[in-house]
Design a protein around this motif. Structure first.
Motif, PDB file in Angstrom:
ATOM      1  N   LYS A   1       1.070  -1.254  -0.136  1.00  0.00           N
ATOM      2  CA  LYS A   1       0.247  -0.052   0.179  1.00  0.00           C
ATOM      3  C   LYS A   1       0.857   1.047  -0.024  1.00  0.00           C
ATOM      4  CE  LYS A   1      -4.052   2.106   2.355  1.00  0.00           C
ATOM      5  NZ  LYS A   1      -4.877   1.619   3.493  1.00  0.00           N
ATOM      6  N   TYR A   2       2.026   1.231   0.667  1.00  0.00           N
ATOM      7  CA  TYR A   2       2.975   2.333   0.841  1.00  0.00           C
ATOM      8  C   TYR A   2       3.588   2.732  -0.667  1.00  0.00           C
ATOM      9  CZ  TYR A   2       7.161   5.137   2.208  1.00  0.00           C
ATOM     10  OH  TYR A   2       7.940   5.962   2.332  1.00  0.00           O
ATOM     11  N   ILE A   3       3.873   1.606  -1.143  1.00  0.00           N
ATOM     12  CA  ILE A   3       4.681   1.823  -2.395  1.00  0.00           C
ATOM     13  C   ILE A   3       4.030   2.291  -3.403  1.00  0.00           C
ATOM     14  CG2 ILE A   3       4.819  -0.450  -3.718  1.00  0.00           C
ATOM     15  CD1 ILE A   3       7.939   1.669  -2.583  1.00  0.00           C
ATOM     16  N   LYS A   4       2.533   1.904  -3.497  1.00  0.00           N
ATOM     17  CA  LYS A   4       1.849   2.388  -4.650  1.00  0.00           C
ATOM     18  C   LYS A   4       1.608   3.936  -4.509  1.00  0.00           C
ATOM     19  CE  LYS A   4      -1.189  -1.545  -5.141  1.00  0.00           C
ATOM     20  NZ  LYS A   4      -2.322  -2.224  -4.988  1.00  0.00           N
ATOM     21  N   GLU A   5       1.821   4.716  -3.391  1.00  0.00           N
ATOM     22  CA  GLU A   5       1.784   6.152  -3.096  1.00  0.00           C
ATOM     23  C   GLU A   5       3.131   6.931  -3.441  1.00  0.00           C
ATOM     24  OE1 GLU A   5      -0.913   7.406  -2.540  1.00  0.00           O
ATOM     25  OE2 GLU A   5      -1.762   5.387  -2.399  1.00  0.00           O
ATOM     26  N   VAL A   6       4.291   5.817  -3.883  1.00  0.00           N
ATOM     27  CA  VAL A   6       5.280   6.473  -3.967  1.00  0.00           C
ATOM     28  C   VAL A   6       6.232   6.451  -5.463  1.00  0.00           C
ATOM     29  CG1 VAL A   6       8.005   6.360  -3.123  1.00  0.00           C
ATOM     30  CG2 VAL A   6       6.052   6.028  -1.422  1.00  0.00           C
ATOM     31  N   SER A   7       6.827   7.595  -5.949  1.00  0.00           N
ATOM     32  CA  SER A   7       7.590   7.232  -7.191  1.00  0.00           C
ATOM     33  C   SER A   7       9.070   7.884  -6.772  1.00  0.00           C
ATOM     34  CB  SER A   7       7.008   7.997  -8.437  1.00  0.00           C
ATOM     35  OG  SER A   7       5.844   7.478  -8.892  1.00  0.00           O
ATOM     36  N   LEU A   8      10.182   6.856  -7.261  1.00  0.00           N
ATOM     37  CA  LEU A   8      11.322   7.357  -7.173  1.00  0.00           C
ATOM     38  C   LEU A   8      12.167   7.625  -8.278  1.00  0.00           C
ATOM     39  CD1 LEU A   8      14.255   7.713  -5.436  1.00  0.00           C
ATOM     40  CD2 LEU A   8      14.009   5.137  -5.166  1.00  0.00           C
ATOM     41  N   ILE A   9      12.779   8.457  -8.819  1.00  0.00           N
ATOM     42  CA  ILE A   9      13.440   8.254  -9.875  1.00  0.00           C
ATOM     43  C   ILE A   9      15.077   8.430  -9.576  1.00  0.00           C
ATOM     44  CG2 ILE A   9      14.028   9.672 -11.950  1.00  0.00           C
ATOM     45  CD1 ILE A   9      11.350  10.665 -12.098  1.00  0.00           C
ATOM     46  N   GLY A  10      15.774   7.822  -9.910  1.00  0.00           N
ATOM     47  CA  GLY A  10      17.345   7.482  -9.486  1.00  0.00           C
ATOM     48  C   GLY A  10      18.038   8.431 -10.480  1.00  0.00           C
ATOM     49  N   ASN A  11      19.383   8.673 -10.283  1.00  0.00           N
ATOM     50  CA  ASN A  11      20.072   9.508 -11.243  1.00  0.00           C
ATOM     51  C   ASN A  11      20.482   8.962 -12.462  1.00  0.00           C
ATOM     52  OD1 ASN A  11      22.047   7.683 -10.069  1.00  0.00           O
ATOM     53  ND2 ASN A  11      22.960   9.419  -8.588  1.00  0.00           N
ATOM     54  N   THR A  12      20.359   7.530 -12.630  1.00  0.00           N
ATOM     55  CA  THR A  12      20.385   6.968 -13.921  1.00  0.00           C
ATOM     56  C   THR A  12      19.179   6.234 -13.942  1.00  0.00           C
ATOM     57  OG1 THR A  12      22.905   6.517 -13.052  1.00  0.00           O
ATOM     58  CG2 THR A  12      21.685   4.881 -14.819  1.00  0.00           C
ATOM     59  N   PRO A  13      18.375   6.828 -15.139  1.00  0.00           N
ATOM     60  CA  PRO A  13      17.101   6.103 -15.535  1.00  0.00           C
ATOM     61  C   PRO A  13      17.208   4.680 -15.927  1.00  0.00           C
ATOM     62  CG  PRO A  13      17.575   8.307 -16.403  1.00  0.00           C
ATOM     63  CD  PRO A  13      18.890   7.930 -16.033  1.00  0.00           C
ATOM     64  N   PHE A  14      16.248   3.801 -15.377  1.00  0.00           N
ATOM     65  CA  PHE A  14      15.989   2.653 -15.804  1.00  0.00           C
ATOM     66  C   PHE A  14      14.897   2.533 -16.712  1.00  0.00           C
ATOM     67  CE2 PHE A  14      13.939  -1.658 -15.275  1.00  0.00           C
ATOM     68  CZ  PHE A  14      15.035  -2.487 -15.602  1.00  0.00           C
TER      69      PHE A  14
ATOM     70  N   LYS B   1      16.007  10.859 -21.697  1.00  0.00           N
ATOM     71  CA  LYS B   1      15.412   9.704 -21.095  1.00  0.00           C
ATOM     72  C   LYS B   1      15.074  10.077 -19.702  1.00  0.00           C
ATOM     73  CE  LYS B   1      18.764   6.468 -23.092  1.00  0.00           C
ATOM     74  NZ  LYS B   1      20.135   5.458 -23.103  1.00  0.00           N
ATOM     75  N   GLN B   2      15.728  11.103 -19.318  1.00  0.00           N
ATOM     76  CA  GLN B   2      15.165  11.628 -17.895  1.00  0.00           C
ATOM     77  C   GLN B   2      13.933  12.308 -18.067  1.00  0.00           C
ATOM     78  OE1 GLN B   2      18.502  14.076 -16.656  1.00  0.00           O
ATOM     79  NE2 GLN B   2      19.062  12.602 -14.971  1.00  0.00           N
ATOM     80  N   LYS B   3      13.704  12.762 -19.036  1.00  0.00           N
ATOM     81  CA  LYS B   3      12.045  13.534 -19.062  1.00  0.00           C
ATOM     82  C   LYS B   3      11.216  12.299 -19.087  1.00  0.00           C
ATOM     83  CE  LYS B   3      13.687  17.551 -22.028  1.00  0.00           C
ATOM     84  NZ  LYS B   3      13.822  18.191 -23.452  1.00  0.00           N
ATOM     85  N   LEU B   4      11.503  11.283 -20.235  1.00  0.00           N
ATOM     86  CA  LEU B   4      10.739   9.574 -19.947  1.00  0.00           C
ATOM     87  C   LEU B   4      10.441   9.373 -18.640  1.00  0.00           C
ATOM     88  CD1 LEU B   4       9.058   7.821 -21.528  1.00  0.00           C
ATOM     89  CD2 LEU B   4      11.124   6.605 -22.061  1.00  0.00           C
ATOM     90  N   SER B   5      11.525   9.326 -17.816  1.00  0.00           N
ATOM     91  CA  SER B   5      11.434   8.648 -16.525  1.00  0.00           C
ATOM     92  C   SER B   5      10.350   9.626 -15.558  1.00  0.00           C
ATOM     93  CB  SER B   5      12.970   8.746 -16.091  1.00  0.00           C
ATOM     94  OG  SER B   5      13.727   8.008 -16.488  1.00  0.00           O
ATOM     95  N   LEU B   6      10.688  10.815 -15.831  1.00  0.00           N
ATOM     96  CA  LEU B   6       9.743  11.899 -14.964  1.00  0.00           C
ATOM     97  C   LEU B   6       8.363  11.574 -15.462  1.00  0.00           C
ATOM     98  CD1 LEU B   6       9.356  14.012 -12.921  1.00  0.00           C
ATOM     99  CD2 LEU B   6       9.611  15.761 -14.766  1.00  0.00           C
ATOM    100  N   ILE B   7       7.986  11.431 -16.850  1.00  0.00           N
ATOM    101  CA  ILE B   7       6.582  11.221 -16.998  1.00  0.00           C
ATOM    102  C   ILE B   7       6.105   9.847 -16.544  1.00  0.00           C
ATOM    103  CG2 ILE B   7       5.091  10.790 -18.954  1.00  0.00           C
ATOM    104  CD1 ILE B   7       5.787  13.767 -18.752  1.00  0.00           C
ATOM    105  N   LEU B   8       6.956   8.890 -16.473  1.00  0.00           N
ATOM    106  CA  LEU B   8       6.519   7.461 -16.131  1.00  0.00           C
ATOM    107  C   LEU B   8       6.459   7.541 -14.435  1.00  0.00           C
ATOM    108  CD1 LEU B   8       9.183   5.298 -18.093  1.00  0.00           C
ATOM    109  CD2 LEU B   8       6.772   5.648 -18.497  1.00  0.00           C
ATOM    110  N   ALA B   9       6.981   8.296 -14.010  1.00  0.00           N
ATOM    111  CA  ALA B   9       6.833   8.581 -12.370  1.00  0.00           C
ATOM    112  C   ALA B   9       5.635   9.059 -11.861  1.00  0.00           C
ATOM    113  CB  ALA B   9       7.905   9.295 -11.919  1.00  0.00           C
ATOM    114  N   LEU B  10       5.146  10.024 -12.847  1.00  0.00           N
ATOM    115  CA  LEU B  10       4.009  10.781 -12.813  1.00  0.00           C
ATOM    116  C   LEU B  10       2.511   9.862 -12.931  1.00  0.00           C
ATOM    117  CD1 LEU B  10       5.183  14.256 -13.510  1.00  0.00           C
ATOM    118  CD2 LEU B  10       4.507  13.339 -11.152  1.00  0.00           C
TER     119      LEU B  10
END
Length: 223
Positions: free
Chosen positions: A71-84, A136-145
């Motif tokens: 339940k906790y992790i569904k509320e969280v988005s983490l973007i590291g400094n190296t996009p996966f 890639k970082q832009k894409l990671s941000l979109i995915l996180a949101l």
């Protein structure tokens, strides 16, 4: 509210990096996480993001990471400094895949607008492996949101963005946090003027040489 409760962290049998950290962060907070290289900014973000083991507990809006991880992790988005990302999918395919995991059929209109404004739309059919690091970082941000998180964690997120895209993204994130009563924490080394008025709080990690642990110094952004 985000609560860190007696957080302790060490690797193997080494001395503790963090030894009893307690912290509360209110909703609608944008927190700048500062500290010298190697002091533990990424480690702290990974702890809060549920990506590494630790002692203690973390609660987000009274949801315990230790007691109710799913339940906790569904509320969280983490973007590291190296996009996966998946090298052999395009941004459009990657977004569709994540939406399918979230049982969503289409993008939120505000995210569609963000994709257009930051110049990601023109690369929608390009293989991810061919994109620049900034794209890639832009894409990671979109995915996180995509999951509409209540807690967004960003590790050195703005380094490779062009000036215009960074301004658009900062405005979007600030509005998102306020409208959704969310929390955003980002680690950065940047002293760029665009970031001057972005956060409303700051946390500085400092080493306590006497105890050989890292401690937090907290305050408002204006302090």
């Amino acid at each position: 509210m985000l609560e860190l409760i007696n957080i302790k962290k060490r690797y193997g049998e080494s001395a503790y990096i963090f030894d009893g950290i307690n912290l509360k962060i209110d909703n609608m907070s944008i927190v700048e996480l500062l500290g010298e290289n190697g002091i533990g900014k990424s480690t702290l973000l990974n702890i809060i993001g549920g990506m590494t083991t630790f002692d203690g507990d973390i609660k987000l809006n009274n949801i315990s990471l230790k007691d109710d991880f799913q339940k906790y992790i569904k509320e969280v988005s983490l973007i590291g400094n190296t996009p996966f990302l998946y090298d052999y999918l395009t941004p459009a395919e990657t977004i569709d895949m994540i939406l399918s995991f979230l049982n969503g059929e289409r993008l939120d209109s505000s995210l569609e607008g963000l994709i257009e404004k930051i110049g990601l739309y023109k690369y929608k059919n390009t293989l991810t492996r061919e994109l620049s690091l900034g794209t890639k970082q832009k894409l990671s941000l979109i995915l996180a949101l995509l999951s509409s998180p209540n807690l967004i964690l960003l590790d050195e997120p703005f380094v490779n963005f062009d000036i215009r895209s960074r301004k658009v993204i900062l405005d979007y994130l600030k509005n998102y946090v306020m409208q959704n009563k969310a929390i955003l924490i980002y680690a950065t080394h940047s002293t760029d003027a665009d970031l001057t008025d972005f956060s409303n709080q700051k946390i500085i990690l400092k080493r306590n040489e006497q105890l050989n642990t890292v401690v937090l110094e907290c305050g408002s952004r204006e302090a």
